[in-house]
Design a protein around this motif. Sequence first.
Motif, PDB file in Angstrom:
ATOM      1  N   THR A   1       0.822  -1.211   0.000  1.00  0.00           N
ATOM      2  CA  THR A   1       0.000   0.000   0.000  1.00  0.00           C
ATOM      3  C   THR A   1       0.858   1.265   0.000  1.00  0.00           C
ATOM      4  OG1 THR A   1      -1.747  -1.168   1.204  1.00  0.00           O
ATOM      5  CG2 THR A   1      -1.827   1.232   1.212  1.00  0.00           C
ATOM      6  N   LEU A   2       1.855   1.315   0.834  1.00  0.00           N
ATOM      7  CA  LEU A   2       2.661   2.535   0.962  1.00  0.00           C
ATOM      8  C   LEU A   2       3.382   2.905  -0.335  1.00  0.00           C
ATOM      9  CD1 LEU A   2       4.107   2.009   4.569  1.00  0.00           C
ATOM     10  CD2 LEU A   2       2.270   3.545   3.837  1.00  0.00           C
ATOM     11  N   PRO A   3       4.080   1.981  -0.999  1.00  0.00           N
ATOM     12  CA  PRO A   3       4.744   2.387  -2.253  1.00  0.00           C
ATOM     13  C   PRO A   3       3.765   2.744  -3.374  1.00  0.00           C
ATOM     14  CG  PRO A   3       4.993   0.028  -1.898  1.00  0.00           C
ATOM     15  CD  PRO A   3       4.436   0.587  -0.641  1.00  0.00           C
ATOM     16  N   LEU A   4       2.594   2.084  -3.416  1.00  0.00           N
ATOM     17  CA  LEU A   4       1.615   2.432  -4.444  1.00  0.00           C
ATOM     18  C   LEU A   4       1.066   3.840  -4.225  1.00  0.00           C
ATOM     19  CD1 LEU A   4      -0.460  -0.845  -5.037  1.00  0.00           C
ATOM     20  CD2 LEU A   4       1.440   0.072  -6.362  1.00  0.00           C
ATOM     21  N   LEU A   5       0.754   4.181  -2.989  1.00  0.00           N
ATOM     22  CA  LEU A   5       0.285   5.546  -2.709  1.00  0.00           C
ATOM     23  C   LEU A   5       1.350   6.571  -3.053  1.00  0.00           C
ATOM     24  CD1 LEU A   5      -1.582   5.009   0.698  1.00  0.00           C
ATOM     25  CD2 LEU A   5      -2.603   5.341  -1.566  1.00  0.00           C
ATOM     26  N   GLN A   6       2.604   6.228  -2.777  1.00  0.00           N
ATOM     27  CA  GLN A   6       3.700   7.143  -3.104  1.00  0.00           C
ATOM     28  C   GLN A   6       3.782   7.379  -4.610  1.00  0.00           C
ATOM     29  OE1 GLN A   6       5.697   8.774  -0.943  1.00  0.00           O
ATOM     30  NE2 GLN A   6       6.756   9.787  -2.657  1.00  0.00           N
ATOM     31  N   ARG A   7       3.623   6.323  -5.387  1.00  0.00           N
ATOM     32  CA  ARG A   7       3.698   6.463  -6.835  1.00  0.00           C
ATOM     33  C   ARG A   7       2.482   7.183  -7.405  1.00  0.00           C
ATOM     34  NH1 ARG A   7       5.607   1.554 -10.325  1.00  0.00           N
ATOM     35  NH2 ARG A   7       6.042   3.354 -11.643  1.00  0.00           N
ATOM     36  N   MET A   8       1.352   7.117  -6.707  1.00  0.00           N
ATOM     37  CA  MET A   8       0.126   7.739  -7.209  1.00  0.00           C
ATOM     38  C   MET A   8      -0.007   9.205  -6.793  1.00  0.00           C
ATOM     39  SD  MET A   8      -2.516   4.586  -6.526  1.00  0.00           S
ATOM     40  CE  MET A   8      -3.931   5.600  -6.880  1.00  0.00           C
ATOM     41  N   LEU A   9       0.910   9.707  -6.000  1.00  0.00           N
ATOM     42  CA  LEU A   9       0.815  11.112  -5.581  1.00  0.00           C
ATOM     43  C   LEU A   9       0.862  12.066  -6.768  1.00  0.00           C
ATOM     44  CD1 LEU A   9       2.981  11.214  -2.316  1.00  0.00           C
ATOM     45  CD2 LEU A   9       0.485  11.364  -2.533  1.00  0.00           C
ATOM     46  N   LYS A  10       1.447  11.638  -7.855  1.00  0.00           N
ATOM     47  CA  LYS A  10       1.508  12.507  -9.038  1.00  0.00           C
ATOM     48  C   LYS A  10       0.123  12.710  -9.653  1.00  0.00           C
ATOM     49  CE  LYS A  10       2.665   8.488 -11.894  1.00  0.00           C
ATOM     50  NZ  LYS A  10       3.685   7.856 -12.758  1.00  0.00           N
ATOM     51  N   HIS A  11      -0.841  11.871  -9.294  1.00  0.00           N
ATOM     52  CA  HIS A  11      -2.184  11.985  -9.857  1.00  0.00           C
ATOM     53  C   HIS A  11      -3.160  12.693  -8.916  1.00  0.00           C
ATOM     54  CE1 HIS A  11      -1.087   9.391 -13.170  1.00  0.00           C
ATOM     55  NE2 HIS A  11      -0.734   8.410 -12.344  1.00  0.00           N
ATOM     56  N   GLU A  12      -2.774  13.013  -7.694  1.00  0.00           N
ATOM     57  CA  GLU A  12      -3.737  13.612  -6.767  1.00  0.00           C
ATOM     58  C   GLU A  12      -4.084  15.034  -7.210  1.00  0.00           C
ATOM     59  OE1 GLU A  12      -2.555  14.378  -2.784  1.00  0.00           O
ATOM     60  OE2 GLU A  12      -0.548  15.083  -3.308  1.00  0.00           O
ATOM     61  N   ASN A  13      -5.346  15.397  -7.031  1.00  0.00           N
ATOM     62  CA  ASN A  13      -5.816  16.720  -7.416  1.00  0.00           C
ATOM     63  C   ASN A  13      -7.083  17.034  -6.618  1.00  0.00           C
ATOM     64  OD1 ASN A  13      -8.347  16.101  -9.286  1.00  0.00           O
ATOM     65  ND2 ASN A  13      -6.726  14.631  -9.814  1.00  0.00           N
ATOM     66  N   PRO A  14      -7.377  18.315  -6.394  1.00  0.00           N
ATOM     67  CA  PRO A  14      -8.556  18.699  -5.606  1.00  0.00           C
ATOM     68  C   PRO A  14      -9.840  18.789  -6.424  1.00  0.00           C
ATOM     69  CG  PRO A  14      -7.268  20.640  -6.128  1.00  0.00           C
ATOM     70  CD  PRO A  14      -6.529  19.472  -6.728  1.00  0.00           C
TER      71      PRO A  14
ATOM     72  N   ALA B   1      -3.566   7.190   3.592  1.00  0.00           N
ATOM     73  CA  ALA B   1      -3.745   8.256   2.597  1.00  0.00           C
ATOM     74  C   ALA B   1      -4.518   9.458   3.130  1.00  0.00           C
ATOM     75  CB  ALA B   1      -4.465   7.693   1.366  1.00  0.00           C
ATOM     76  N   LYS B   2      -4.712   9.527   4.432  1.00  0.00           N
ATOM     77  CA  LYS B   2      -5.560  10.613   4.948  1.00  0.00           C
ATOM     78  C   LYS B   2      -4.924  11.997   4.796  1.00  0.00           C
ATOM     79  CE  LYS B   2      -4.103  10.398   9.801  1.00  0.00           C
ATOM     80  NZ  LYS B   2      -4.581  10.216  11.197  1.00  0.00           N
ATOM     81  N   GLN B   3      -3.608  12.073   4.613  1.00  0.00           N
ATOM     82  CA  GLN B   3      -2.942  13.354   4.410  1.00  0.00           C
ATOM     83  C   GLN B   3      -2.823  13.708   2.929  1.00  0.00           C
ATOM     84  OE1 GLN B   3      -2.317  15.262   6.924  1.00  0.00           O
ATOM     85  NE2 GLN B   3      -2.625  13.762   8.567  1.00  0.00           N
ATOM     86  N   THR B   4      -3.412  12.895   2.067  1.00  0.00           N
ATOM     87  CA  THR B   4      -3.367  13.151   0.627  1.00  0.00           C
ATOM     88  C   THR B   4      -4.779  13.423   0.112  1.00  0.00           C
ATOM     89  OG1 THR B   4      -3.700  10.872  -0.105  1.00  0.00           O
ATOM     90  CG2 THR B   4      -1.461  11.494   0.523  1.00  0.00           C
ATOM     91  N   GLN B   5      -4.894  13.716  -1.160  1.00  0.00           N
ATOM     92  CA  GLN B   5      -6.193  13.942  -1.804  1.00  0.00           C
ATOM     93  C   GLN B   5      -6.605  12.755  -2.664  1.00  0.00           C
ATOM     94  OE1 GLN B   5      -5.572  17.671  -3.859  1.00  0.00           O
ATOM     95  NE2 GLN B   5      -6.072  18.883  -2.036  1.00  0.00           N
ATOM     96  N   LEU B   6      -5.982  11.608  -2.404  1.00  0.00           N
ATOM     97  CA  LEU B   6      -6.349  10.390  -3.130  1.00  0.00           C
ATOM     98  C   LEU B   6      -7.590   9.773  -2.482  1.00  0.00           C
ATOM     99  CD1 LEU B   6      -2.788   8.812  -3.540  1.00  0.00           C
ATOM    100  CD2 LEU B   6      -4.127  10.014  -5.271  1.00  0.00           C
ATOM    101  N   ARG B   7      -8.522   9.329  -3.320  1.00  0.00           N
ATOM    102  CA  ARG B   7      -9.772   8.748  -2.844  1.00  0.00           C
ATOM    103  C   ARG B   7      -9.687   7.219  -2.910  1.00  0.00           C
ATOM    104  NH1 ARG B   7     -14.241  12.306  -6.259  1.00  0.00           N
ATOM    105  NH2 ARG B   7     -13.532  14.397  -5.623  1.00  0.00           N
ATOM    106  N   SER B   8     -10.322   6.577  -1.952  1.00  0.00           N
ATOM    107  CA  SER B   8     -10.354   5.108  -1.929  1.00  0.00           C
ATOM    108  C   SER B   8     -11.771   4.637  -1.602  1.00  0.00           C
ATOM    109  CB  SER B   8      -9.368   4.552  -0.899  1.00  0.00           C
ATOM    110  OG  SER B   8      -9.726   4.979   0.410  1.00  0.00           O
TER     111      SER B   8
END
Length: 461
Positions: free
Chosen positions: A41-54, A86-93
Amino acid sequence: MADSGYLSMTPIQAKAIPVVLAGRDVMGAAQTGTGKTAAFTLPLLQRMLKHENPSTSPARHPVRALVLTPTRELAVQVAENVAKYAKQTQLRSLVVFGGVDMKPQTAELKAGVEVLIATPGRLLDHIESKNCALHQVEYVVLDEADRMLDIGFLPDLQRILAYLPKQRQTLLFSATFSSEIRKLAQSYLQDPVTIEVAQRNATASTVEQHFFSVIDDDKRRAVRQSLRERQLSQALVFVNSKLGAARLARSFERDGIKTAALHGDKSQDERLKALEAFKRGEVELLVATDVAARGLDIVDLPAVINFDVPFNAEDYVHRIGRTGRAGQSGLAITLVTRDDTRLVSDIEKLIKKKLEIEPFEFEDERPRRPRRSDSPEREVREVREEREAPRVPRTEPRRVSSAPMDPLFDRPYEPSPATEAAPAWEAAASVTKAPAAPSRLGSPNIRAKRKVAALLGGVKG
């Protein structure tokens, strides 16, 4: 990560996270309770940070990571971990599973999510209903991959993978991988990196394992005594059938033990309530089938009791892995009957360890009566003397009836005198019939023709 209480990485996390960050396919095998969920989970969230948006537009939040699990309970647990990381990011799950209404899940899917955790059956329902699109998925995770690649899940899994892009990163994690599953997994991976941090199919070293020989009728008594002797506040009891789980839970309830059942015939709401009550400590025993054997993380669970030896040896490793997690100590008790010899042998072959089966000593067991003879010679001599002893004829005592005597009823049978009249049926048989009058045709057995009027075609008189 600091909010979640992580201070250092486990061996599987230390080896898997760099490989996943590098974009390689991974087949990871590690003992239960070593943090495999965080390892992917942790490395996947790290790689997906480039896609986060509000943005609130669903088009800006397509599904990019898909996590498939074999059970609903495991799906909920993985979703809770993803949301926490992922609570500190804007990624939705979002997590989707069967047994509940699809409408709330459909509304969230259409609003857009980046990480989708699902069970295969419910995911196919949403795909066929066109509630989600998987053409932009970049990462696929099969948690408890050996069960996902099992014959029961394989057809649904193949249908789901057909909707995914060919170019993707695929991760497989489990505590057990048979040789057949490893060969099958190679067809879904591209140049994978195999990560093993312990002996293949090994059990956790923090779990104390005991095998006790009992008969079926004494199993429940053995569980009660184990709880009392070892002062266990809680225990997870595994059985092999849904009907057996329901019956055993009712039996323990009658014994005065707070018990809940967890199996596939219960609704999803009932299963979640039973699991939550057990985690809160409101229930002493949770009787479950193997739906609770995969991936469930129950904090400080002191013991696991195998009321039935599992049919599949890999399930034994997963069952006892519910205790002794995150470096803590645990206890695993398995009750073995005479019919379980082959199943225990399969477990020994899997974990490559000789298992010692001990007789279970019950507290209230009565001492056996001593044998009549101390030696075979004495027994033979006693039998011979008994045979050669003269036999004394037994005289039966005269039975005295306490009932009043009835002279008419007790009088023996006496035949009727010959002078009495014969019975009616005999008298009727003895009466000779009068001879029939001769007919015109010469035979008394031939009836004469009936006279019919001339109007009806007869002969005129």
